[in-house]
Design an enzyme around this catalytic site. Sequence first.
Site, short mmCIF file in Angstrom:
data_model
loop_
_atom_site.label_atom_id
_atom_site.label_comp_id
_atom_site.label_asym_id
_atom_site.label_seq_id
_atom_site.Cartn_x
_atom_site.Cartn_y
_atom_site.Cartn_z
CD GLU A 88 8.27 15.62 11.99
OE1 GLU A 88 8.79 15.95 11.11
OE2 GLU A 88 8.53 15.04 13.10
CG ASP A 89 9.91 20.38 13.94
OD1 ASP A 89 9.08 19.28 14.38
OD2 ASP A 89 10.91 20.18 13.45
#
Length: 736
Positions: A88-89
């Site tokens: 996600e990051d």
Amino acid sequence: MALTAEEQVYIEQLYDDLIKSAKRLKTEEDIAFVRKAFELANKAHSKMRRKSGEPYIIHPIAVAKIVASEIGLGRKSIASALLHDVVEDTDYTVADIERMFGPKIASIVEGLTKISTILDQDASKQIENFRKMLMTMSEDIRVIMIKLADRLHNMRTLDSMPEYKQIKIASETSNVYAPLAERLGLYAIKTELEDLSMKFTNPTAYNEITKKFHETEEERNKYIKDFIKPLKKIMDDNGIECKIKGRLKSVYSIWHKMQKQNIPFEDVYDLFAIRIIFNHPDDMTDDKARETCYRIMSLITNVYEYHPGRIRDWVKKPKPNGYEALHITVMGPQGKWVEIQIRSRKMDDIAEKGIASHWKYKTGEKGNNPGLNSLIENMKETLSNTEGSFDFLDDFKLDIFTKEIHIFTPKGEIVDIPKGSTVIDFAYDIHTDVGNHAIAAKVNHKMAPLSQVLYSGDQVEILTSKKQMPKIEWLNFAMSAKAKAQIKKALKADKSADIDKGKRMFEKKQKELNISFDFKDMRKMREKLEVGSDDDIFFMLGSGQLKENDFSELMTLIDSQKTNKDGFFSKFWKLGIGDSDNKNEKISHKNTFVINDDEKRFSLATCCNPIPGDEVVGYITLNNTVIVHKKDCPELKTLAATHGEKIVAIEWESYKGKSYEVQIDIEGVDHLGLVYNITKLISQEANVNSNMLHFETHGEIFTGKINLFVQNKFNLDDLIRKILEVDGVIKVSRCE
Ligand code: MN
């Protein structure tokens, strides 16, 4: 900001701590596997920091620790927890994870990433739906457990968030995550989530109750000590090894009680419960443990009076999440009711950490269902081998065996449709009109065709256009009986209207041309048009596939054959259809067929709608005309495969005075004036006309369909280029 040397040391300490707390990591290999995950996460997050300023990696380590020690999961879960924010990051993808850690970890991390994106949308109003979605979207329960651990750590560190975010996250926690933890039997986590949530959403009440807990602590401890004493004695006398302790109830549950019964703190009688946890040695069967619960209860009633209306027997009938215990309420000293919870040590462990920490698959019991088996396989791998036979999966069975999937509307409502359904099925399920006019959909905010298969948890928005009509191809991918019936109905209604129209046109033409057609003439007409029935002819005419003028010519031609032995073409061309002399020459596939303003022996294929400037080839028909197809038209490819000798090269020299209909799709980010700018652009183009514009916006995204009349591909390409320059437009494409 890169990590300082001190921070690096601190991170290693936290990591060591995690490994020590992970009782399920037994072999060197287990530890090496987790280490590898840690190293990747550490590298991926190395430049990131949390809102509090601390290195980001502290968060995944903490989540992994919760997973290991508070939920009791094994190495795959621990590794996945360490990696849970990587996709996600950071720049790493699910494919990277799969390459390094295998498909299982990759799918868990993917599931975790997917849950976060869904949670970012505002769906908190639809709690039940939401939980249902979380349940169904995860093939693996570990995804949800790790997500809970993630949320728990975020809640523990929520102080560093700005206030408006605290409120949002905290309410989401009590509405969605705490009930989810309860459903999974993770009581300790559920309780902590509720308390933490209340701390932020209702700090006044939270602080008040905490303060009162503190003030009454001494008195309460004395009471508990006095209460336990005779119980301990009778257990010892009867040879029952157990621990008896008082447990303060959670702040949230006390507050809840105060609200529900509308009473002050002082009147809440059960601020605490007594818990009797007896030893459950390895050789004690579960049945024996259950028996012991009843035995303990009977011993207690020798000491204290019990309240017959307040027995909760979760032993005979465990909760669906696996919770087992016997709860009774007895009259203690000073006329106070006290709740006693009786559990074996294993039951207690399960109540605290959830059934997953103890779950064991018993061979033979339900070994026959493949869906259940694969779930069991997934879990078996990481779950401990300690004894247990709880029917933890009861709740999940529903979702595995179900023939329905849950689809979310853009507003978050749930629609249940059969497994295997496609976008068009869903469209018809909403409403027949929606189905009939569906052009495409957004599935999880991405454009998707009507044929796309849907899965449980998908959020689907149907895009419609008034111009759209049901297509016969839809029957290829419509699965539900409802959609199929409606499509057929619409096609039929549509067709019969066109047939009627065509019939009337035909009657009119007969009068106009003063020709009377008999059945033989009709048969000739069918042969010419290569159709099977008269209705097909009328349909072609009524639907506009066959131009009125062409039809008149054909009628005249057939009529002429009745009287003129010269045959077909002489009369045909005499009537002035091909007015230049050489035009009745037989078209040969050996020569390039040149389309210019004089050439009339051709038509444009309706399957691919070519326009001048497209890469095209021709197909020579029986009546010496050429049908022009795009080179990449699938229909053409089929024809070429079987009738290669009828394919002819085409040169599109020039062909003016006619406009061609094309449709373009536009996608972009919506902002004020965007639609206006596009329409203005089109209206300013001298060679372009439009008869249909259809725009829709979905949050920030807008999509549009425009019907255009252009003279050639250069007009069209030019226009597409100009539309692309309009601020906010992301994609423009010509529809095939
Ligand atoms: Mn996280």
